[in-house]
Scaffold this motif. Structure first.
Motif, PDB file in Angstrom:
ATOM      1  N   VAL A   1       0.865  -1.173   0.000  1.00  5.86           N
ATOM      2  CA  VAL A   1       0.000   0.000   0.000  1.00  5.86           C
ATOM      3  C   VAL A   1       0.907   1.230   0.000  1.00  5.86           C
ATOM      4  O   VAL A   1       1.739   1.392   0.886  1.00  5.86           O
ATOM      5  N   ARG A   2       0.752   2.059  -1.029  1.00  6.70           N
ATOM      6  CA  ARG A   2       1.551   3.277  -1.141  1.00  6.70           C
ATOM      7  C   ARG A   2       0.794   4.281  -1.999  1.00  6.70           C
ATOM      8  O   ARG A   2      -0.183   3.931  -2.652  1.00  6.70           O
ATOM      9  N   SER A   3       1.255   5.507  -2.001  1.00  6.26           N
ATOM     10  CA  SER A   3       0.630   6.547  -2.810  1.00  6.26           C
ATOM     11  C   SER A   3       0.997   6.363  -4.274  1.00  6.26           C
ATOM     12  O   SER A   3       2.124   5.988  -4.588  1.00  6.26           O
ATOM     13  N   ALA A   4       0.039   6.638  -5.142  1.00  5.07           N
ATOM     14  CA  ALA A   4       0.322   6.644  -6.581  1.00  5.07           C
ATOM     15  C   ALA A   4       1.126   7.901  -6.880  1.00  5.07           C
ATOM     16  O   ALA A   4       0.770   8.988  -6.440  1.00  5.07           O
ATOM     17  N   ALA A   5       2.216   7.725  -7.635  1.00  7.59           N
ATOM     18  CA  ALA A   5       3.081   8.872  -7.895  1.00  7.59           C
ATOM     19  C   ALA A   5       3.612   8.921  -9.322  1.00  7.59           C
ATOM     20  O   ALA A   5       4.268   9.873  -9.696  1.00  7.59           O
ATOM     21  N   SER A   6       3.323   7.911 -10.113  1.00  8.91           N
ATOM     22  CA  SER A   6       3.865   7.875 -11.473  1.00  8.91           C
ATOM     23  C   SER A   6       2.756   7.527 -12.460  1.00  8.91           C
ATOM     24  O   SER A   6       1.676   7.076 -12.078  1.00  8.91           O
ATOM     25  N   GLU A   7       3.045   7.724 -13.737  1.00 11.71           N
ATOM     26  CA  GLU A   7       2.076   7.389 -14.788  1.00 11.71           C
ATOM     27  C   GLU A   7       1.688   5.914 -14.712  1.00 11.71           C
ATOM     28  O   GLU A   7       0.515   5.564 -14.844  1.00 11.71           O
ATOM     29  N   SER A   8       2.661   5.032 -14.475  1.00 11.39           N
ATOM     30  CA  SER A   8       2.336   3.602 -14.404  1.00 11.39           C
ATOM     31  C   SER A   8       1.441   3.306 -13.198  1.00 11.39           C
ATOM     32  O   SER A   8       0.565   2.446 -13.272  1.00 11.39           O
ATOM     33  N   ASP A   9       1.644   4.028 -12.069  1.00 11.37           N
ATOM     34  CA  ASP A   9       0.749   3.865 -10.916  1.00 11.37           C
ATOM     35  C   ASP A   9      -0.676   4.257 -11.283  1.00 11.37           C
ATOM     36  O   ASP A   9      -1.633   3.560 -10.970  1.00 11.37           O
ATOM     37  N   PHE A  10      -0.807   5.416 -11.948  1.00 11.32           N
ATOM     38  CA  PHE A  10      -2.136   5.889 -12.329  1.00 11.32           C
ATOM     39  C   PHE A  10      -2.804   4.933 -13.313  1.00 11.32           C
ATOM     40  O   PHE A  10      -4.013   4.706 -13.252  1.00 11.32           O
ATOM     41  N   LEU A  11      -2.030   4.357 -14.209  1.00  7.21           N
ATOM     42  CA  LEU A  11      -2.595   3.395 -15.160  1.00  7.21           C
ATOM     43  C   LEU A  11      -3.134   2.167 -14.426  1.00  7.21           C
ATOM     44  O   LEU A  11      -4.210   1.663 -14.761  1.00  7.21           O
ATOM     45  N   ARG A  12      -2.415   1.678 -13.419  1.00  5.30           N
ATOM     46  CA  ARG A  12      -2.891   0.516 -12.647  1.00  5.30           C
ATOM     47  C   ARG A  12      -4.151   0.868 -11.851  1.00  5.30           C
ATOM     48  O   ARG A  12      -5.106   0.093 -11.822  1.00  5.30           O
ATOM     49  N   VAL A  13      -4.157   2.039 -11.221  1.00  2.15           N
ATOM     50  CA  VAL A  13      -5.342   2.460 -10.468  1.00  2.15           C
ATOM     51  C   VAL A  13      -6.532   2.627 -11.411  1.00  2.15           C
ATOM     52  O   VAL A  13      -7.646   2.190 -11.120  1.00  2.15           O
ATOM     53  N   ALA A  14      -6.302   3.236 -12.567  1.00  2.00           N
ATOM     54  CA  ALA A  14      -7.382   3.452 -13.537  1.00  2.00           C
ATOM     55  C   ALA A  14      -7.928   2.128 -14.062  1.00  2.00           C
ATOM     56  O   ALA A  14      -9.142   1.984 -14.243  1.00  2.00           O
ATOM     57  N   ALA A  15      -7.052   1.162 -14.300  1.00  4.65           N
ATOM     58  CA  ALA A  15      -7.512  -0.154 -14.766  1.00  4.65           C
ATOM     59  C   ALA A  15      -8.394  -0.813 -13.714  1.00  4.65           C
ATOM     60  O   ALA A  15      -9.440  -1.399 -14.032  1.00  4.65           O
ATOM     61  N   GLN A  16      -8.007  -0.693 -12.443  1.00  6.74           N
ATOM     62  CA  GLN A  16      -8.804  -1.258 -11.354  1.00  6.74           C
ATOM     63  C   GLN A  16     -10.146  -0.534 -11.246  1.00  6.74           C
ATOM     64  O   GLN A  16     -11.193  -1.150 -11.135  1.00  6.74           O
ATOM     65  N   PHE A  17     -10.118   0.790 -11.299  1.00 10.94           N
ATOM     66  CA  PHE A  17     -11.332   1.614 -11.224  1.00 10.94           C
ATOM     67  C   PHE A  17     -12.251   1.302 -12.403  1.00 10.94           C
ATOM     68  O   PHE A  17     -13.450   1.091 -12.235  1.00 10.94           O
ATOM     69  N   GLY A  18     -11.672   1.264 -13.600  1.00  6.91           N
ATOM     70  CA  GLY A  18     -12.463   0.980 -14.799  1.00  6.91           C
ATOM     71  C   GLY A  18     -13.113  -0.390 -14.743  1.00  6.91           C
ATOM     72  O   GLY A  18     -14.276  -0.552 -15.101  1.00  6.91           O
ATOM     73  N   GLY A  19     -12.348  -1.381 -14.275  1.00  8.41           N
ATOM     74  CA  GLY A  19     -12.899  -2.733 -14.160  1.00  8.41           C
ATOM     75  C   GLY A  19     -14.013  -2.816 -13.131  1.00  8.41           C
ATOM     76  O   GLY A  19     -15.026  -3.483 -13.338  1.00  8.41           O
ATOM     77  N   ALA A  20     -13.834  -2.121 -12.003  1.00  8.72           N
ATOM     78  CA  ALA A  20     -14.836  -2.167 -10.935  1.00  8.72           C
ATOM     79  C   ALA A  20     -16.128  -1.480 -11.334  1.00  8.72           C
ATOM     80  O   ALA A  20     -17.213  -1.905 -10.949  1.00  8.72           O
ATOM     81  N   PHE A  21     -16.016  -0.398 -12.115  1.00 10.11           N
ATOM     82  CA  PHE A  21     -17.204   0.393 -12.449  1.00 10.11           C
ATOM     83  C   PHE A  21     -17.599   0.303 -13.916  1.00 10.11           C
ATOM     84  O   PHE A  21     -18.475   1.026 -14.365  1.00 10.11           O
ATOM     85  N   GLY A  22     -16.939  -0.567 -14.691  1.00 10.92           N
ATOM     86  CA  GLY A  22     -17.302  -0.772 -16.088  1.00 10.92           C
ATOM     87  C   GLY A  22     -17.090   0.453 -16.951  1.00 10.92           C
ATOM     88  O   GLY A  22     -17.889   0.743 -17.829  1.00 10.92           O
ATOM     89  N   ARG A  23     -16.023   1.186 -16.704  1.00  9.22           N
ATOM     90  CA  ARG A  23     -15.756   2.416 -17.446  1.00  9.22           C
ATOM     91  C   ARG A  23     -14.584   2.234 -18.391  1.00  9.22           C
ATOM     92  O   ARG A  23     -13.712   1.388 -18.195  1.00  9.22           O
ATOM     93  N   ASP A  24     -14.528   3.081 -19.405  1.00  7.72           N
ATOM     94  CA  ASP A  24     -13.429   3.093 -20.354  1.00  7.72           C
ATOM     95  C   ASP A  24     -12.132   3.411 -19.611  1.00  7.72           C
ATOM     96  O   ASP A  24     -12.097   4.338 -18.797  1.00  7.72           O
ATOM     97  N   PRO A  25     -11.028   2.661 -19.881  1.00  3.47           N
ATOM     98  CA  PRO A  25      -9.780   2.902 -19.159  1.00  3.47           C
ATOM     99  C   PRO A  25      -9.258   4.333 -19.281  1.00  3.47           C
ATOM    100  O   PRO A  25      -8.741   4.893 -18.314  1.00  3.47           O
TER     101      PRO A  25
END
Length: 171
Positions: free
Chosen positions: A131-155
């Motif tokens: 568990v750590r803070s997102a701080a890079s583009e790759s972190d944001f991409l992983r968080v966005a993929a998780q968010f998109g998958g959970a809520f059925g949204r475009d990545p």
């Protein structure tokens, strides 16, 4: 751990912090072609796929204002031709009756749990989880993929929403 009750002096402060973090532009999903508007007491996001309305932080409306705001938002989304959700919280003033009287259907209840961090016992993540803070583009991409998958949204829309949230609340 005991539940926070209405007499708990910290409840008002926790609700204020909740509203500051979860009401406003950062709380709304941002999609290509969507727009956020602050309309007095009402915050509105109109998107091509997901649209939402909620009262702004610390809002207190008179009954006539509630009726006028509900009517105006319903008319807006009818004109736009998109479905919307009116998000309410238990500590909002009673607006549910006005929403239902206007023909909106109550959705399933959701739960937001809030507590002072000092009252939450420490929990270790499972093996292999960091568990750590997102701080890079790759972190944001992983968080966005998780968010998109959970809520059925475009990545890409999820990536914009995650980055917008971070920009407004980097802590």
């Amino acid at each position: 751990m005991s539940d926070l009750g209405p007499a708990d002096p910290a409840l008002h402060q926790l609700q204020w912090q909740h509203d500051q973090q979860l009401r406003g532009p950062a709380a709304f999903a941002t999609e290509s072609g969507g727009r956020f508007e602050a309309l007095g007491a009402v915050l509105r996001y109109t998107g091509p796929d997901n649209s939402m309305v909620m009262l702004g932080p610390g809002t207190a409306l008179e009954p006539a204002e509630v009726t006028a705001d509900v009517t105006a938002q319903i008319q807006h989304f009818r004109t736009e031709g998109v479905p919307f959700e009116w998000k309410t919280y238990r500590h909002d003033q009673p607006i549910g009756a006005a929403l239902e009287a206007a023909g909106l259907a109550r959705g399933p209840a959701e739960t937001v749990m809030v507590a002072p961090a000092a009252r939450v016992p420490p929990v270790s993540p499972p093996n292999g989880v960091e568990v750590r803070s997102a701080a890079s583009e790759s972190d944001f991409l992983r968080v966005a993929a998780q968010f998109g998958g959970a809520f059925g949204r475009d990545p890409q829309d999820s990536l914009r929403a995650v980055q917008t949230g971070w920009l407004h609340h980097p802590d």
